[in-house]
Design an enzyme around this catalytic site. Structure first.
Site, PDB file in Angstrom:
ATOM      1  N   ASP A 145      -0.188   4.165   0.143  1.00  0.00           N
ATOM      2  CA  ASP A 145      -0.805   5.129   1.070  1.00  0.00           C
ATOM      3  C   ASP A 145      -0.468   4.835   2.529  1.00  0.00           C
ATOM      4  OD1 ASP A 145      -1.986   6.276  -1.111  1.00  0.00           O
ATOM      5  OD2 ASP A 145      -4.018   5.607  -0.665  1.00  0.00           O
TER       6      ASP A 145
ATOM      7  N   THR B  57       0.851  -1.184   0.000  1.00  0.00           N
ATOM      8  CA  THR B  57       0.000   0.000   0.000  1.00  0.00           C
ATOM      9  C   THR B  57       0.878   1.221   0.000  1.00  0.00           C
ATOM     10  OG1 THR B  57      -1.226   1.443   1.484  1.00  0.00           O
ATOM     11  CG2 THR B  57      -0.263  -0.514   2.475  1.00  0.00           C
TER      12      THR B  57
ATOM     13  N   GLN C 225       4.130   9.698  -8.291  1.00  0.00           N
ATOM     14  CA  GLN C 225       4.406   9.193  -6.943  1.00  0.00           C
ATOM     15  C   GLN C 225       4.542   7.684  -6.871  1.00  0.00           C
ATOM     16  OE1 GLN C 225       1.643  11.455  -3.905  1.00  0.00           O
ATOM     17  NE2 GLN C 225       0.937  11.760  -5.990  1.00  0.00           N
TER      18      GLN C 225
END
Lengths: 343, 343, 343, 343
Positions: B129, B127, B275
């Site tokens: 995030d 992940t 990103q």
């Protein structure tokens, strides 16, 4: 409260971010006042400091080095040092406490100054080598690993183009963390660290096995590594000690030894001071900022003689004794884990 | 053992390093055999895979993306899916186990496939995030923070040169970790995250206070942030939803609102896919390599239905349920810590 | 046409981009066929080559080093060399022409092979030092300057933190272009190049004047620089020659000399092989791609014995004699321009 | 001589290096005095300036943006402007000359102020887009190309992992230099520039041909590119103009059009302000420093109304008329050269 900051020992990316974090936290949350002692403990002993207001720390989180300057001065050494001199500087200038950012030596001194001299001190651990216990990582280490990894990436293509063996020397006087992490990140074929002496025969075996798979061997060696065949090492070191007063040197020794034994053209590169200069990585900026803020909080909590540290994802207040009680060496299982990828 | 690897969901720097770590560890320590399923679960359901030998993973630790391809296919969806189809693929090809590298959806599916279907699965959390519980950090996050921080560093100089307010949108649909860390590292003047709705009035107050100190305000906003003045947000969102079907958008909403209310010329930048692409940071390469190696070890330990995770400095084997039991949100104290630096 | 490519001499960021540019241009515009000779001229002499199709050059523009390997083999040396052996390799394998990517030695050999042996050759200039005449710049140089400049940026912060003088050694055996440009870009306080011997007194004068302005002196020195006080230099070199068989060494000599004379703690760093490895800068990728494409065009134009070169913003076809007629040294006015910024 | 410096128009990496080069050259070689006008021409008209001494320009070569601030104020617009107001500011403050660092507008104004108003002005060309004639390249352009190339490198891995088409929008309102160079450096499969309108059919043909070779298509588009199927473009632009007042937008239009026609999932990324912020590349630092120094030399030579420019490897003094006489567009042969690599 009026707090004096100091940075001591070898510089490290993130020192300025600690200073900025401490000043902003103190000024905004507590209306604290700050001064910065110049050149480490020397500034405390000699009363040499500058005011630090909010404006002074602007833009500092990305700036390498330390705006306060640093030195290896020990507060206990020399004529003018010791707890009395330090307390005098504090008293004469209305300074209530010291936040000391430094490594093993600084933290040990800080603890003595608190224990013996009753001085109000909070420590912030600083070690680019990651050799302090009691904190999972210290700022500066991530940046050094990043720089060393980038060097490995670059050396790899030139090694492959010429069928050469490359030996890269990175920092790590007593512990091999930078070598371990950069070597893993860069896919090194041998990682040599102070905690794990190896024989030149073993190293050459790794190197030859890489060559036999059609690749160019890449060896990462921490500056503090030593061969476990003592005679060999000594005879080279003897020569070395006489003529070369510079730090490092292990890569310069290893490259010709590897070339002589394996017949593979070998070259050494010593990263040196590049590892400790320049803008910190984002990881180190966050860690350093948080440590600086937490140190001020610890001061306002009166946690004198303690130190802030990273534990998991948290910043905690721990005893300085924990950090200075022993080296944070690379554990056997971490080396075994990496060693599977050798050769 | 013959192990099938798959990467599922949005890509993330470090996926290839996991694959490399797993294959090297398996081949060298256990003489394991590997295949790579193509395009995530789709490859498992459709029996689409490729052999993975040592040579195939050469040089992968620094390579972004995933050599296996990825997709958002759910193994339970569609006509051909489900545990039986998957077991059939495994049986027909002599594959003993699956190492599934993916996020919340993938791990939940992996757990069901194990619990309900008895399939031998080990999970690796992925992940960008950082929204999975049970692991301190996941690979890809550090790289994303590094890229976002570099963007902030760049935006700052152009902001100051023109006296503008810059609004940078970074990833973070449900949690604000990338915004929090990059904002702290880059010295942002406001960090807006999904966990902490703010009013436009509060945001403008921060922005104006920065301007009043003579600086150019820099706002970092996670894509999942929303204003807590619902009417305001809605009226803008209504317009937006109609004409702009693209992801993100919060920065595009905020910049004109800030300009309208404060009179400070404001510009938005959406970092987007940059990103998640490209070479992983050294931190992520080390973490990903270790996770890949540990997943193979977990498979050889028969720890089916479990997942490897970072805890402090260790890689541990944990239950998938832990990771999928709830979002890893930014805790209040971490936001409070950062908020002191706002305005 | 069937064209053989070779890369010769020290590697350089951009070699792979030349190869890619040549193959794509040839395949797409002319339906050409390509082979790559392995390890420079050695592959030509020994008939060691590999086919190069479009797929082989995929993604190469950003890859450092050379997929063909390189060596310093001279086609005229040894038993098997010379124009006849080379022509035989070409004839036996139906190869019509050679594109030779290399420095002064390679280009001189290429010219002789063409002039004396009637071999169809086009040259592509390769020199990381930028020491070839007839081309404004050569690929690899920009990348090396960028890496050296980044090193200076990093060294500066550690120098200032400790009040030290830093001496950085960069490449440049006969010409000082890398030192000149990186020193200008990084704001060095003294730039020492082979073309401009200086006395140790002059160097120390610059260093002291920097210290007197409260700054940490930063000296960039090309590896080929030598002091003009010959005795001094010799006595040090004598010692050096005996014990240290490695390249470079001038920085290691200068740092202790500066420290002894000025009393300023001085440290040296030798960048070494890092300067020539890794991904090329965008500038070098564009230049290398264009040169590779132009070399194929020159081959199809039958411009044998010539070389492609950068002139202003254009790629032109020039005579190899022009490039090998003399070193591209740093002109006096460029050194004078930089020297104003010293001290 | 007392010289006033100003920076005008959009900021650009290297502005500070020009300022530093000018001040150091002037102070050291000529004992000149400097002031810096704030916010471009506005500072000249309003008499808003600050002194610039040697200390003020310390460390500036690596710093992005401009310490003087910039604006788009035209010296001829508004009530207070014009040659008289400017001459008055100069006279009242004993300023002998202006060095104006700016783009087409600034240079045109500078020329008029000199021609009509007799004001002593030297121009320094500043254009990140590289759209000024009379100089081979301008500072800032290389940095922007480097940043865009790094973005392409990152987008490529995420594109390949998902089998997606990526559309990257870079700067270039009237000319396509940044797209051309970054596209070539990054290996883009289509480069779309203002000088070369293309039909959506042609773009999709390139994209599909890439997909058919098993790769993920990467399209680089300059913000000023427009489709040559006018209806199509207009209908989209109409929608756009109404709702989206932000700059750029072409990538947002193209991605869904490509997806709709080819069936390949497509995503857009707009680099935006990141391209113009942050530390300049070494190339740009050298170029900017040299231009700044040369501008001062031109002032001391009394070359009023002229401009400094890069020609090959030299800095020359040219007439401003040359630079402002026409756009420096991408010539047909440069586009043809790049186009061979498309599809």
């Amino acid at each position: 409260m009026k707090i004096g900051l100091l940075t001591s020992g070898g510089d490290c990316p993130g020192l300025n971010a600690v200073i900025r974090g401490a000043v902003l936290k103190g000024v905004i949350s507590h209306d604290a006042e700050f001064v910065g002692f110049r050149w480490g403990w020397r500034g405390v002993v000699e009363g040499d400091f500058m005011p630090l207001v909010r404006h002074d720390v602007r833009g500092l989180s990305k700036q390498g080095g330390t705006i306060l300057g640093s030195s290896r001065t020990n507060p206990y050494e020399g004529a003018g040092g010791g707890p009395e001199a330090i307390q005098r500087t504090l008293d004469e200038n209305g300074i209530d406490a010291i936040i000391a950012i430094g490594g093993e030596g600084t933290l040990t001194a800080a603890r003595r100054l608190h224990d013996e001299g009753g001085i109000n001190i909070v420590g912030v651990p600083k070690t680019i080598d990651n050799d302090l216990a009691a904190t999972d990582y210290s700022f500066g280490f991530d940046t050094a690993v990043e720089i060393a990894t980038e060097a490995i990436d670059r050396l790899r293509t030139t090694a492959e183009s010429h069928g050469r063996c490359m030996v890269l020397e990175v920092m790590g006087r007593h512990v091999g963390w930078i070598a371990l992490h950069s070597g893993m990140a860069g896919g090194a074929h041998a990682i040599l660290i102070p905690e794990q002496p190896q024989s030149i025969e073993q190293i050459c075996e790794w190197v030859e096995s890489v060559r036999d798979r059609g690749r160019a061997p890449l060896v990462v060696v921490a500056e503090g590594f030593h061969l476990d065949t003592m005679e060999e090492a000594h005879s080279h070191k003897g020569l070395d000690a006489f003529n070369r007063p510079r730090l490092g040197g292990i890569a310069e020794q290893l490259a010709p030894m590897i070339e002589a034994r394996t017949g593979i053209e070998s070259r050494d590169t010593v990263l040196g001071h590049i590892q400790r200069g320049g803008a910190p990585s984002a990881y180190d900026r966050v860690l350093a900022t948080r440590l600086g803020m937490a140190a001020v909080e610890a001061a306002y909590d009166g946690a004198w003689g303690s130190m802030v540290a990273l534990r998991g994802t948290d910043i905690e207040v721990v005893s300085i004794a924990e950090a200075t009680g022993g080296l944070n060496t690379v554990p056997q299982e971490r080396y075994d884990e990496a060693r599977i990828l050798f050769g």
